[in-house]
Design an enzyme around this catalytic site. Structure first.
Site, PDB file in Angstrom:
ATOM      1  N   HIS A   1     -14.227  -3.527   9.274  1.00  0.00           N
ATOM      2  CA  HIS A   1     -13.215  -3.514   8.491  1.00  0.00           C
ATOM      3  C   HIS A   1     -13.203  -4.921   7.009  1.00  0.00           C
ATOM      4  O   HIS A   1     -12.824  -4.614   6.421  1.00  0.00           O
ATOM      5  CB  HIS A   1     -11.916  -3.007   7.758  1.00  0.00           C
ATOM      6  CG  HIS A   1     -11.350  -2.215   8.973  1.00  0.00           C
ATOM      7  ND1 HIS A   1     -12.219  -1.262   8.804  1.00  0.00           N
ATOM      8  CD2 HIS A   1     -11.048  -2.007  10.484  1.00  0.00           C
ATOM      9  CE1 HIS A   1     -10.977  -0.567   9.851  1.00  0.00           C
ATOM     10  NE2 HIS A   1     -10.760  -1.259  11.004  1.00  0.00           N
TER      11      HIS A   1
ATOM     12  N   LYS B   1       0.887  -1.341   0.041  1.00  0.00           N
ATOM     13  CA  LYS B   1       0.241  -0.149   0.026  1.00  0.00           C
ATOM     14  C   LYS B   1       0.556   0.772   0.005  1.00  0.00           C
ATOM     15  O   LYS B   1       0.283   2.474  -0.049  1.00  0.00           O
ATOM     16  CB  LYS B   1      -1.068   0.022   1.297  1.00  0.00           C
ATOM     17  CG  LYS B   1      -2.023  -1.421   1.232  1.00  0.00           C
ATOM     18  CD  LYS B   1      -2.907  -0.961   2.574  1.00  0.00           C
ATOM     19  CE  LYS B   1      -3.868  -2.583   2.761  1.00  0.00           C
ATOM     20  NZ  LYS B   1      -3.034  -3.642   2.658  1.00  0.00           N
TER      21      LYS B   1
ATOM     22  N   ARG C   1      -6.831  -8.464  -8.754  1.00  0.00           N
ATOM     23  CA  ARG C   1      -7.550  -9.285  -8.754  1.00  0.00           C
ATOM     24  C   ARG C   1      -9.323  -9.432  -9.035  1.00  0.00           C
ATOM     25  O   ARG C   1      -9.456  -8.810  -9.171  1.00  0.00           O
ATOM     26  CB  ARG C   1      -7.730 -10.429  -7.683  1.00  0.00           C
ATOM     27  CG  ARG C   1      -8.248  -9.982  -6.414  1.00  0.00           C
ATOM     28  CD  ARG C   1      -7.644 -10.546  -5.564  1.00  0.00           C
ATOM     29  NE  ARG C   1      -7.959 -10.420  -4.017  1.00  0.00           N
ATOM     30  CZ  ARG C   1      -9.031  -9.746  -3.992  1.00  0.00           C
ATOM     31  NH1 ARG C   1     -10.071 -10.027  -4.534  1.00  0.00           N
ATOM     32  NH2 ARG C   1      -9.075  -9.366  -2.140  1.00  0.00           N
TER      33      ARG C   1
END
Length: 658
Positions: A235, A116, A297
């Site tokens: 989350h 990230k 993906r």
């Protein structure tokens, strides 16, 4: 196009890929672990290869065995599904080195977006807006704490590798930063093998909106509009929809253009998702969205995009990987209607969404879509299958489409109310409560919605006397098709002047319930409940409501709620030892990651005692009452469901034991 492909995955996504491959005339090869020897995806494929024991590290994460299986069966390409090795660039290298085609992006593209922090630096250079925060390499706690102060609390600590909410902690105050960082690092290390993190500004009313992108090997890239995945708990996505409620043309244009720009910046080929965080505190505005990450993906929630665009994304994956250009240009892609996807999991919403295991003794999905709506069920399980502790406990994805959001939401509610699962605790009642929530229905959704309303969303009313009566009748076996002949034979008996009543004992939670069931001459059944239930008015039933009988249990379905009752064997003996008080047991299989109290410690109710890691997530086990610890599990211990984790000094020694 390929002649044969191998699917390097399991469950519903493996089944999903097989269906499209079969439609296109491709032969398929499944892989499976010990636990999946009889799984649905194995039976659906043309061939299947065993790749190892049940733990993922010894089977589905063994790239060498998967490549060997592809070569041995003559497969030309490998579809990774999602999860497992789908975003592992080393696996892509293994596949291509073996002369096979990876049905997905290049290893270089995956590496560019895999971490990230690096991805956000890359996006900044490409002109894509990113969340304010620290995305650097240095990881010293003093530096990270200092950066958090600079950013301003609340902040979000996030693992730089992986996703799914693992290794993520919100921190509201500097005093809590150190412990939150330790927890995030432990979880990230366990899930991804990388404990490095980044620190970002926490957005007060965040919306999670993502854009489906698709590229080919000729430099073309398009978007297939957006999905809203804001309905999350811990989350993790719960219900996704497309398009995003309240989306404006200006924001859609800005967001989709940024997404395509991001895909082109890394020469992306295949299906991918650009995830954005949107500040919805002042409505949806074009200058209040930021890049979070890219999933290189196919996404779990891809069916909602397929429903509103009419595109089979797996077919596009296969065509692009086989060297074809994108089947459509941007101008040929259009939105139509609205779609929802609800993830049905084996989990206990009333206990903090703890994963559940068990056997799916009864599994029934809606047979037809509601009027003027479309529906599809994505699943990898059948009735009789086991919910294993080794893998994600998803049972199915319920996907509906309507002409607009209101019609699609009505279809979702109806489909959830008609879904029946017995044998494992499931979240259908929670999903139905969320679908009925006033804010959700109005499209006023953000990632904190479930947290704010959680108590109401997970609350279940106790079973009514009518439900208990139905359970008692079902427990007799009346109406069970498997009995054959007279459906009420189990209640038959000779009596010259009166009917014979059968005494039934049920158990719901901690409550024992007694009932008397008798057959009436007119074909109805009379159920009388003993105190404290309705002992005066008996319940006349002509037919059993929606019920399922399974070994030692009965489940009665009322809408999306399944009330399960144990039916004790009247000849069996009570297991006094198992019912003994004074101990705290594991609520699920897992690993004792951290112990925070020792033998002889006096603890108070609610005090964290240990951390149990299950399915790569950490769960805090707290003291259920005040007491003194007599025994506690060791760190590193692997425990099964029901294993004693903490034993308290019993009351005879002067301490609490309940």
């Amino acid at each position: 196009m390929f002649g044969k492909i191998l699917i390097a995955n399991r469950g519903e996504i493996a089944c999903r890929v097989i269906r499209t491959a079969r439609r296109l005339g491709l032969r398929t090869v499944a892989v499976y672990s010990d636990a999946d020897a009889k799984a649905l995806h194995v039976g659906m494929a043309d061939e299947a290869v065993h790749i190892g024991p049940s733990p993922v590290g010894e089977s589905y994460l063994r790239g060498d065995r998967i490549v060997a299986a592809a070569l041995a069966t003559g497969a030309e390409a490998i579809h990774p599904g999602y999860g497992f090795l789908s975003e592992n660039p080393e696996f892509v290298d293994q596949v291509t080195a073996a002369g096979l085609v990876f049905i997905g992006p290049s290893a270089a593209s995956i590496r560019a977006m895999g971490l990230k922090d690096a991805a956000k630096r890359l996006m900044e250079k490409a002109g894509v807006p990113v969340v304010p925060g620290y995305h650097g390499e240095a990881q010293e706690i003093v530096l990270l704490a200092s950066k958090a102060r600079e950013i301003g609390y609340p902040v979000l600590i996030k693992a730089r590798a992986g996703g799914g909410g693992k290794g993520m902690r919100r921190v509201d105050h500097p005093d809590d930063f150190s412990e939150a960082l330790s927890g995030a690092r432990r979880e990230a290390k366990a899930a991804f093998g990388d404990d490095r993190v980044l620190v970002e500004k926490y957005v007060d009313k965040p919306r999670h909106i993502e854009v489906q992108v698709f590229g080919d090997n000729f430099g073309n890239a398009v978007h297939l509009f957006e999905r809203d995945c804001s309905a999350q708990r811990r989350h993790q996505k719960v219900i996704e929809e497309a398009p995003a409620p309240g989306m404006t043309p200006v924001l859609r244009k800005a967001m989709t253009e940024a997404a395509v720009k991001a895909a082109k910046a890394i020469s992306y080929s295949g299906a991918g998702t650009i995830e954005f965080i949107v500040d919805a505190s002042q409505g949806l505005k074009a200058d209040r969205f930021w890049f979070m990450e890219m999933n290189t993906r196919l996404q779990v929630e891809h069916p909602v995009t397929e429903m509103v665009t009419g595109i089979d994304l797996v077919e596009w994956q296969l065509r692009v990987a086989a060297g074809e250009k994108l089947p459509k240009t941007q101008g040929e892609l259009q939105l139509a209607g609205h779609a929802f996807e609800a993830r049905i999991y084996a989990e206990d919403a009333t206990r903090g969404f703890l994963p559940a295991t068990g056997t799916l003794h009864h599994l029934k999905f809606p047979q037809t879509a509601p009027e003027h709506a479309a529906m599809r069920i994505e699943t990898g399980v059948r009735a009789g299958d086991q919910i294993s502790p080794f893998y994600d406990p998803m049972i199915a994805k319920l996907v509906v489409h309507g002409k607009d959001r209101a019609a699609a939401l009505a279809a979702l509610r109806k489909a959830l109310a008609e879904t029946e699962v017995a044998g494992s605790t499931v979240n259908t009642a929670f999903l139905a409560a969320l679908a009925a929530d006033a804010d959700f229905a109005a499209g006023d959704v953000d990632t904190g919605l479930i947290g704010r309303h959680q108590d109401e969303l997970v609350a279940l009313p106790p079973p009514s006397d009518e439900t208990i009566a139905a359970a008692a009748l079902a427990a007799t076996g009346a109406g069970a098709p498997a009995t054959g002949g007279d459906p009420w034979a189990s209640l038959a008996g000779y009596a010259h002047f009166h009917t014979v009543a059968r005494r039934i004992r049920l158990r719901h939670g901690e409550e024992d319930i007694l009932a008397r069931v008798s057959a009436r001459p007119d074909g109805r059944f009379q159920v009388a409940l003993e105190a404290p239930h309705d002992a005066i008015n008996s319940h006349d039933l002509r037919a059993i409501p929606r019920t399922a009988r399974w070994p030692g249990h009965v489940t009665v379905f009322e809408g999306a709620v399944g009330y399960s009752f144990a039916v004790p064997d009247p000849l069996g003996k009570a297991d006094d030892a198992a019912a003994a008080s004074g101990s705290l047991r594991a609520p699920m299989p897992g690993l004792v990651k951290l112990v925070r109290a020792g033998v002889g410690d006096a603890v108070i109710k609610g005090q964290p005692l240990l951390i149990l890691e299950a399915m790569k997530m950490e769960h805090t086990i707290a003291a259920p009452h005040d007491g003194v610890i007599a025994e506690v599990a060791a760190e590193g211990a692997q425990v099964s469901d029901g294993t004693v984790l903490v034993r308290f000094v019993d009351e005879a020694q002067g301490s609490h034991s309940k």
